[in-house]
Design a protein around this motif. Structure first.
Motif, PDB file in Angstrom:
ATOM      1  N   THR A  64     127.509 -26.835  98.118  1.00 11.91           N
ATOM      2  CA  THR A  64     126.846 -26.224  96.974  1.00 11.91           C
ATOM      3  C   THR A  64     127.761 -25.129  96.459  1.00 11.91           C
ATOM      4  O   THR A  64     128.457 -24.502  97.265  1.00 11.91           O
ATOM      5  CB  THR A  64     125.453 -25.643  97.360  1.00 11.91           C
ATOM      6  OG1 THR A  64     124.747 -25.272  96.196  1.00 11.91           O
ATOM      7  CG2 THR A  64     125.569 -24.455  98.279  1.00 11.91           C
ATOM      8  N   PRO A  65     127.858 -24.909  95.133  1.00 12.37           N
ATOM      9  CA  PRO A  65     127.044 -25.482  94.056  1.00 12.37           C
ATOM     10  C   PRO A  65     127.527 -26.861  93.643  1.00 12.37           C
ATOM     11  O   PRO A  65     128.531 -27.363  94.158  1.00 12.37           O
ATOM     12  CB  PRO A  65     127.242 -24.479  92.920  1.00 12.37           C
ATOM     13  CG  PRO A  65     128.623 -23.956  93.128  1.00 12.37           C
ATOM     14  CD  PRO A  65     128.785 -23.860  94.620  1.00 12.37           C
ATOM     15  N   GLU A  66     126.824 -27.453  92.696  1.00 12.44           N
ATOM     16  CA  GLU A  66     127.156 -28.788  92.220  1.00 12.44           C
ATOM     17  C   GLU A  66     128.403 -28.761  91.349  1.00 12.44           C
ATOM     18  O   GLU A  66     128.697 -27.773  90.675  1.00 12.44           O
ATOM     19  CB  GLU A  66     125.989 -29.372  91.417  1.00 12.44           C
ATOM     20  CG  GLU A  66     124.733 -29.630  92.231  1.00 12.44           C
ATOM     21  CD  GLU A  66     123.619 -30.221  91.387  1.00 12.44           C
ATOM     22  OE1 GLU A  66     123.860 -30.469  90.182  1.00 12.44           O
ATOM     23  OE2 GLU A  66     122.522 -30.437  91.922  1.00 12.44           O
ATOM     24  N   SER A  86     128.733 -27.321  87.469  1.00 16.59           N
ATOM     25  CA  SER A  86     127.627 -26.416  87.169  1.00 16.59           C
ATOM     26  C   SER A  86     128.101 -25.045  86.701  1.00 16.59           C
ATOM     27  O   SER A  86     129.251 -24.661  86.916  1.00 16.59           O
ATOM     28  CB  SER A  86     126.725 -26.260  88.402  1.00 16.59           C
ATOM     29  OG  SER A  86     127.463 -25.737  89.500  1.00 16.59           O
ATOM     30  N   VAL A 112     126.956 -21.126  87.249  1.00 21.93           N
ATOM     31  CA  VAL A 112     126.138 -20.393  88.222  1.00 21.93           C
ATOM     32  C   VAL A 112     126.342 -18.892  88.072  1.00 21.93           C
ATOM     33  O   VAL A 112     127.230 -18.427  87.358  1.00 21.93           O
ATOM     34  CB  VAL A 112     126.494 -20.828  89.662  1.00 21.93           C
ATOM     35  CG1 VAL A 112     126.163 -22.300  89.876  1.00 21.93           C
ATOM     36  CG2 VAL A 112     127.975 -20.576  89.951  1.00 21.93           C
ATOM     37  N   MET A 129     127.088 -16.606  93.581  1.00 22.28           N
ATOM     38  CA  MET A 129     127.104 -17.917  94.238  1.00 22.28           C
ATOM     39  C   MET A 129     128.334 -18.109  95.118  1.00 22.28           C
ATOM     40  O   MET A 129     129.468 -18.139  94.629  1.00 22.28           O
ATOM     41  CB  MET A 129     127.072 -19.020  93.176  1.00 22.28           C
ATOM     42  CG  MET A 129     127.233 -20.425  93.735  1.00 22.28           C
ATOM     43  SD  MET A 129     125.976 -20.877  94.966  1.00 22.28           S
ATOM     44  CE  MET A 129     124.553 -21.136  93.903  1.00 22.28           C
ATOM     45  N   PHE A 165     133.323 -25.372  89.366  1.00 22.87           N
ATOM     46  CA  PHE A 165     132.156 -24.789  88.710  1.00 22.87           C
ATOM     47  C   PHE A 165     132.579 -23.516  87.992  1.00 22.87           C
ATOM     48  O   PHE A 165     133.673 -22.984  88.210  1.00 22.87           O
ATOM     49  CB  PHE A 165     131.019 -24.527  89.701  1.00 22.87           C
ATOM     50  CG  PHE A 165     131.364 -23.601  90.843  1.00 22.87           C
ATOM     51  CD1 PHE A 165     131.118 -22.234  90.754  1.00 22.87           C
ATOM     52  CD2 PHE A 165     131.909 -24.096  92.015  1.00 22.87           C
ATOM     53  CE1 PHE A 165     131.422 -21.377  91.805  1.00 22.87           C
ATOM     54  CE2 PHE A 165     132.221 -23.250  93.076  1.00 22.87           C
ATOM     55  CZ  PHE A 165     131.974 -21.889  92.967  1.00 22.87           C
ATOM     56  N   SER A 187     118.987 -19.609  95.178  1.00 27.83           N
ATOM     57  CA  SER A 187     119.598 -20.868  95.609  1.00 27.83           C
ATOM     58  C   SER A 187     118.870 -22.095  95.082  1.00 27.83           C
ATOM     59  O   SER A 187     119.393 -23.214  95.188  1.00 27.83           O
ATOM     60  CB  SER A 187     119.655 -20.934  97.142  1.00 27.83           C
ATOM     61  OG  SER A 187     118.345 -20.847  97.696  1.00 27.83           O
ATOM     62  N   GLU A 188     117.676 -21.896  94.516  1.00 30.16           N
ATOM     63  CA  GLU A 188     116.877 -23.028  94.053  1.00 30.16           C
ATOM     64  C   GLU A 188     115.885 -22.541  93.006  1.00 30.16           C
ATOM     65  O   GLU A 188     115.336 -21.440  93.131  1.00 30.16           O
ATOM     66  CB  GLU A 188     116.139 -23.646  95.252  1.00 30.16           C
ATOM     67  CG  GLU A 188     115.376 -24.898  94.966  1.00 30.16           C
ATOM     68  CD  GLU A 188     114.703 -25.458  96.230  1.00 30.16           C
ATOM     69  OE1 GLU A 188     114.367 -26.659  96.218  1.00 30.16           O
ATOM     70  OE2 GLU A 188     114.505 -24.698  97.211  1.00 30.16           O
ATOM     71  N   ILE A 194     120.825 -20.258  89.004  1.00 27.00           N
ATOM     72  CA  ILE A 194     121.139 -20.373  90.425  1.00 27.00           C
ATOM     73  C   ILE A 194     122.443 -19.611  90.651  1.00 27.00           C
ATOM     74  O   ILE A 194     123.407 -19.781  89.903  1.00 27.00           O
ATOM     75  CB  ILE A 194     121.266 -21.843  90.835  1.00 27.00           C
ATOM     76  CG1 ILE A 194     119.878 -22.492  90.861  1.00 27.00           C
ATOM     77  CG2 ILE A 194     121.956 -21.985  92.190  1.00 27.00           C
ATOM     78  CD1 ILE A 194     119.886 -23.968  91.182  1.00 27.00           C
ATOM     79  N   GLY A 195     122.464 -18.769  91.653  1.00 22.13           N
ATOM     80  CA  GLY A 195     123.630 -17.927  91.898  1.00 22.13           C
ATOM     81  C   GLY A 195     123.473 -16.502  91.414  1.00 22.13           C
ATOM     82  O   GLY A 195     124.304 -15.648  91.740  1.00 22.13           O
TER      83      GLY A 195
END
Length: 398
Positions: A146-148, A151, A153, A157, A236, A284-285, A366-367
């Protein structure tokens, strides 16, 4: 008539003189080129001997420690090791020219070609070309990251990698992972147990930073007989900077974006018996709606709310910042009533965009970082969620 007859004789003499000048011959009739050709070229064999391990045609070759090229009675000048796709294995020739070894492990189940050249003291070359194939692993692992890829963020992150098998050679695995940033900043890894490796810079990422992660795990022996099977690059982007600070004593949260406070939101943190962790926590989500059951986090049957709106996870152990529709409006900004989460005023279903929780959810990535202070609780553990920022840089890099 005498003048006419003398002209041909004069022309012949001039022609002979011209031929002599162009030929540059000496008394023996040999020119300069012939003289230079008198030095014989050395066509004898080179004394240099090139040796490649493993032997030509070998298979089931180990991905680490088996490949070595050496030279005797001479020095290596060229070593090229390549896979079927033309990818080259990086390595260095020793200062004395006697040996070459790869910088990293080899990929598994791959046929490699080796081309090596050495010169002896007379400058004569000796070359060797071989092939070999690396082992096919029976047991493998990958890193779930993670992360994707692709993405955007928040500035907090980290790169967090969970391995599907416990790692007993962390140095080999960490060496096979490279995290770089643009603009450049030092990025270091830290192990949490034997199956998680996180990377971060000393301070939060700068807004706009581009981060690239190269997982060169294919062929890494992470534990005896267990090899990585992953070769992947992800990237990312760090978005705008947003850090929100929850003050449990004043029951308010100040949202700071790019250095400027943009919101002051009343909240309700953990009640005196179930306080909220202090510390720097990373979102984180993000869940538009989720179920929160006390049984899953050690609170027995104290609560079971099936439709918690605008929930954002801050820890693995169950700390969230989320919308709260069941508490009276008077608690926000005046009392701490939760089981450890940070609650923000909301409506059931989360459909009112004018509610503070809806605004915060929409404006968070996220992050993003949420800092909790002045709570009567300990600082959250660095491995409880993506919260390595609660560890000093010296401890992180130790």
């Amino acid at each position: 008539m005498r003048g006419a007859t003398g002209l041909p004789a004069l022309a012949v003499g001039a022609l002979l003189l011209l031929v002599t000048a162009c030929g540059g011959g000496d008394a023996n009739g040999t020119g300069k080129d012939a003289k230079a050709g008198g030095v014989k070229e050395d066509t004898s064999a080179s004394q240099a001997v090139v040796t490649v391990a493993p032997k030509d045609g070998a298979d089931s070759v180990a991905t680490s420690g088996a490949l070595k090229v050496s030279a005797e009675q001479g020095k290596l000048t060229t070593v090229k090791v390549s896979d079927p796709k033309g990818g080259e294995v990086e390595g260095k020739i020793a200062a004395d020219g006697a040996s070459w070894v790869p910088d990293q492990h080899l990929a598994s189940a791959t046929k490699y070609k080796v081309h090596a050249v050495a010169k002896d003291t007379e400058g004569r070359e000796s070359a060797k070309d071989t092939t070999f194939t690396t082992l096919v692993p029976q047991n493998t692992f990958i890193g779930q990251y993670t992360p994707e890829d692709g993405s955007t963020v928040g500035v907090g992150m980290p790169v967090s990698i969970h391995f599907t098998r416990g790692i007993t050679d962390p140095q080999a695995v960490e060496k096979a992972i490279k995290v770089t940033a643009e603009p450049a900043v030092p990025v270091e890894g830290h192990w949490f147990g034997n199956d998680r490796l996180d990377f971060r810079p000393e301070e939060y990422w700068a807004a706009g930073t581009k981060v690239t992660v190269k997982l060169n795990l294919d062929g890494v022996e992470g534990r005896p007989g267990v090899y990585g099977k992953q070769a992947k690059t992800i990237s990312f982007t760090i978005g705008r900077s947003q850090v929100s600070t929850v003050d449990a004593s004043t029951h308010r949260m100040k949202v700071v974006r790019d250095g400027k406070q943009i919101k002051d939101i009343p909240i309700s943190a953990g009640a005196p018996a179930t306080t909220t962790y202090n510390g720097q926590m990373v979102i984180s989500e993000k869940l538009s709606v989720t179920r929160m059951n006390g049984d899953t986090v050690g609170f027995g049957g104290e609560y079971d709310i099936k439709d918690v709106p605008h929930a954002m996870r801050l820890s693995t152990s169950g700390t969230f910042i989320h919308g709260n529709y069941w508490g009276g409006s008077g608690i926000f900004g005046s009392a701490n009533t939760s089981h450890g989460c940070v609650g923000i005023q909301d409506v059931r279903g989360g459909g009112d965009s004018g509610m503070p929780a809806a605004w915060f959810f929409k404006n968070s990535l996220i992050g993003d970082v949420v800092v909790v202070k002045n709570s009567h609780d300990k600082t959250i553990s660095p491995d409880n969620g993506l919260n390595g920022w609660n560890m000093s840089w010296s401890d992180w890099t130790a």
